[in-house]
Scaffold this motif. Structure first.
Motif, mmCIF file in Angstrom:
data_model
loop_
_atom_site.group_PDB
_atom_site.id
_atom_site.type_symbol
_atom_site.label_atom_id
_atom_site.label_comp_id
_atom_site.label_asym_id
_atom_site.label_seq_id
_atom_site.Cartn_x
_atom_site.Cartn_y
_atom_site.Cartn_z
ATOM 1 N N LEU A 234 -6.088 -12.355 2.015
ATOM 2 C CA LEU A 234 -5.497 -11.217 1.305
ATOM 3 C C LEU A 234 -4.108 -11.541 0.754
ATOM 4 C CD1 LEU A 234 -3.336 -9.343 3.205
ATOM 5 C CD2 LEU A 234 -5.441 -8.958 4.463
ATOM 6 N N ALA A 235 -3.408 -12.502 1.382
ATOM 7 C CA ALA A 235 -2.101 -12.903 0.822
ATOM 8 C C ALA A 235 -2.279 -13.536 -0.561
ATOM 9 C CB ALA A 235 -1.397 -13.883 1.762
ATOM 10 N N LEU A 236 -3.437 -14.191 -0.772
ATOM 11 C CA LEU A 236 -3.693 -14.781 -2.096
ATOM 12 C C LEU A 236 -3.998 -13.688 -3.126
ATOM 13 C CD1 LEU A 236 -5.789 -18.010 -1.315
ATOM 14 C CD2 LEU A 236 -3.445 -17.896 -2.165
ATOM 15 N N LEU A 237 -4.736 -12.642 -2.712
ATOM 16 C CA LEU A 237 -4.982 -11.546 -3.670
ATOM 17 C C LEU A 237 -3.669 -10.833 -3.991
ATOM 18 C CD1 LEU A 237 -6.846 -9.886 -5.430
ATOM 19 C CD2 LEU A 237 -7.407 -8.455 -3.454
ATOM 20 N N HIS A 238 -2.804 -10.696 -2.982
ATOM 21 C CA HIS A 238 -1.494 -10.081 -3.234
ATOM 22 C C HIS A 238 -0.718 -10.912 -4.257
ATOM 23 C CE1 HIS A 238 2.772 -9.115 -2.365
ATOM 24 N NE2 HIS A 238 2.291 -7.894 -2.239
ATOM 25 N N GLU A 259 -0.957 -1.228 -8.420
ATOM 26 C CA GLU A 259 0.190 -0.880 -7.560
ATOM 27 C C GLU A 259 -0.270 -0.469 -6.162
ATOM 28 O OE1 GLU A 259 3.127 -1.624 -8.401
ATOM 29 O OE2 GLU A 259 2.964 -1.792 -10.573
ATOM 30 N N LYS A 260 -1.344 0.288 -6.074
ATOM 31 C CA LYS A 260 -1.864 0.733 -4.769
ATOM 32 C C LYS A 260 -2.285 -0.502 -3.944
ATOM 33 C CE LYS A 260 -4.010 3.321 -1.625
ATOM 34 N NZ LYS A 260 -3.200 3.488 -0.420
ATOM 35 N N CYS A 261 -2.977 -1.427 -4.587
ATOM 36 C CA CYS A 261 -3.450 -2.619 -3.865
ATOM 37 C C CYS A 261 -2.265 -3.500 -3.457
ATOM 38 C CB CYS A 261 -4.435 -3.407 -4.721
ATOM 39 S SG CYS A 261 -5.954 -2.487 -5.050
ATOM 40 N N LEU A 262 -1.285 -3.645 -4.333
ATOM 41 C CA LEU A 262 -0.096 -4.445 -3.980
ATOM 42 C C LEU A 262 0.584 -3.864 -2.743
ATOM 43 C CD1 LEU A 262 1.476 -5.281 -7.448
ATOM 44 C CD2 LEU A 262 1.065 -6.939 -5.613
ATOM 45 N N ALA A 263 0.746 -2.534 -2.713
ATOM 46 C CA ALA A 263 1.420 -1.893 -1.574
ATOM 47 C C ALA A 263 0.599 -2.063 -0.302
ATOM 48 C CB ALA A 263 1.645 -0.408 -1.885
ATOM 49 N N ASP A 264 -0.714 -1.853 -0.393
ATOM 50 C CA ASP A 264 -1.566 -1.962 0.806
ATOM 51 C C ASP A 264 -1.578 -3.391 1.350
ATOM 52 O OD1 ASP A 264 -2.163 0.692 0.668
ATOM 53 O OD2 ASP A 264 -4.200 0.438 -0.107
ATOM 54 N N TYR A 265 -1.717 -4.375 0.464
ATOM 55 C CA TYR A 265 -1.774 -5.762 0.965
ATOM 56 C C TYR A 265 -0.409 -6.206 1.499
ATOM 57 C CZ TYR A 265 -6.590 -6.075 -0.495
ATOM 58 O OH TYR A 265 -7.940 -5.856 -0.592
ATOM 59 N N ALA A 270 2.739 -7.637 6.278
ATOM 60 C CA ALA A 270 3.851 -7.345 7.192
ATOM 61 C C ALA A 270 3.345 -7.174 8.621
ATOM 62 C CB ALA A 270 4.586 -6.085 6.728
ATOM 63 N N GLN A 271 2.092 -6.748 8.754
ATOM 64 C CA GLN A 271 1.491 -6.599 10.097
ATOM 65 C C GLN A 271 0.915 -7.915 10.623
ATOM 66 O OE1 GLN A 271 -1.496 -3.511 9.794
ATOM 67 N NE2 GLN A 271 -0.022 -1.948 9.190
ATOM 68 N N GLY A 272 1.029 -8.993 9.834
ATOM 69 C CA GLY A 272 0.555 -10.302 10.297
ATOM 70 C C GLY A 272 -0.887 -10.617 9.937
ATOM 71 N N HIS A 273 -1.476 -9.887 8.951
ATOM 72 C CA HIS A 273 -2.891 -10.095 8.606
ATOM 73 C C HIS A 273 -3.077 -10.889 7.309
ATOM 74 C CE1 HIS A 273 -3.983 -7.403 11.809
ATOM 75 N NE2 HIS A 273 -3.315 -6.387 11.273
ATOM 76 N N GLY A 274 -2.036 -11.567 6.830
ATOM 77 C CA GLY A 274 -2.087 -12.227 5.521
ATOM 78 C C GLY A 274 -3.181 -13.254 5.357
ATOM 79 N N ASP A 275 -3.600 -13.895 6.460
ATOM 80 C CA ASP A 275 -4.643 -14.928 6.358
ATOM 81 C C ASP A 275 -6.052 -14.359 6.481
ATOM 82 O OD1 ASP A 275 -2.913 -16.984 5.899
ATOM 83 O OD2 ASP A 275 -2.802 -17.642 7.991
ATOM 84 N N GLU A 276 -6.162 -13.049 6.659
ATOM 85 C CA GLU A 276 -7.498 -12.452 6.775
ATOM 86 C C GLU A 276 -8.095 -12.198 5.392
ATOM 87 O OE1 GLU A 276 -6.844 -10.162 11.039
ATOM 88 O OE2 GLU A 276 -7.056 -8.942 9.232
#
Ligand code: NAP
Length: 288
Positions: A234-238, A259-265, A270-276
């Motif tokens: 998800l960090a790559l989609l962000h 904008e909604k997707c940018l904020a959600d990702y 920030a919660q540590g899920h960037g590699d999921e």
């Protein structure tokens, strides 16, 4: 054209499988990766050159494909290749980056008598593994014709979209559709859980009607099982959506999904899920 000797830089979730297809069709001369251990492991498994750095591939290759992370990586790798490239070398970039990066990288390669094509891909890790990617290409049509055997090794569809950068602009559009689809699927599936619907009956029912999509088929069941370790980080989609936002800003079109997707990702990162996988968005949907 002279015989193709291809190199591949970036052996991640996508690139490892794509380079494997190139080896299968007999076009791969060598590979490189930022963490050199991956290049060594690939070289051992497939009996090709495992270069310590991308520049080392340049003397051995006349086509070099990239699937690295972000804009700075594409420019760094292209600069290193350009410094050692044989005249006529074509760099073809499968990473998702901005069209400006594609323009800048093309200048680097043209300055040394070579060329550069932006050729982002869609189809996910499954598409890379099966050799069934959709490849959207920008740049010189004759250069594309020369590298086509490379792209055919892992592409089911290769489309020439226009001048340099047109491939990345197509990918930007693709990512709006992907991000929007994942929003809808995660919101719907969280609702399904909350009202007690059973995935084993729900999913085939949805897939049998107008709600079906690639993401529902490939990630619906795993998201409901809380499995997010396979797929598209998800960090790559962000990162992609940051590029998409600039394209949409310049075009003056609506950006509410972006904008909604940018904020959600950003929240998930920030919660540590960037590699999921991007389907981990269901975490936020369940909370509300
Ligand atoms: P990934 O698993 O993070 O892999 C990226 C690979 O590139 C890693 O092996 C990394 O090396 C290497 N790399 C990064 N920067 C480098 C540099 N400067 N020099 C050499 N190697 C470098 O990412 P991915 O999922 O394969 O995605 C790669 C690109 O394709 C991204 O731009 C992504 O947006 C795009 N894409 C991904 C998907 C998907 O479903 N995954 C689909 C379409 C497009 P390390 O081992 O050192 O990290």
């Amino acid at each position: 054209m002279t015989e193709i000797k291809a190199g591949f830089v970036g052996l991640g979730a996508m690139g490892w499988a794509m380079a494997g297809h190139l080896q299968r069709v007999g076009l791969l001369a060598g590979v490189a990766n930022r963490s050199a251990a991956k290049a060594q492991a690939f070289a051992q498994e497939y009996s090709v050159l495992g270069a310590a750095a991308p520049a080392e591939l340049a003397p051995h290759c006349n086509v070099i494909a990239l699937c690295v992370s972000a804009d700075a990586d594409v420019l760094e790798v292209t600069r290193a290749i350009a410094a050692h490239a044989q005249p006529g070398t074509i760099v073809v970039d499968h990473s998702t980056v901005s069209s400006k990066t594609a323009v800048d990288a093309q200048k680097l390669m043209r300055a040394v008598g070579g060329d550069f094509l932006d050729a982002p891909v869609s189809g996910g890790v499954e598409g890379a593994k099966n050799g069934k990617l959709s490849i959207m290409v920008g740049g010189d049509e004759a250069a594309l014709a020369r590298v086509k055997p490379v792209l055919d090794a892992y592409g089911a569809r290769v489309s020439h979209m226009g001048d340099i950068g047109a491939g990345q602009n197509t990918k930007a559009v693709n990512q709006v559709l992907v991000a929007g689809a994942v929003q809808g699927i995660c919101e719907g599936l969280a609702l399904a859980e909350a009202v007690g619907l059973k995935p084993e009956v729900l999913l085939p029912t949805l897939m049998g009607g107008a709600a079906n999509s690639w993401y529902l088929e490939k990630r619906g069941a795993s998201a409901m099982r809380d499995e997010f370790n396979v797929g598209f980080k998800l960090a790559l989609l962000h990162k992609d959506l940051g590029i998409v936002r600039e394209v949409a800003e310049a075009a003056g079109t609506d950006r509410s999904v972006i904008e909604k997707c940018l904020a959600d990702y950003a929240e998930l990162m920030a919660q540590g899920h960037g590699d999921e996988d991007v389907s981990a968005l269901i975490r936020l949907k369940r909370k509300k």
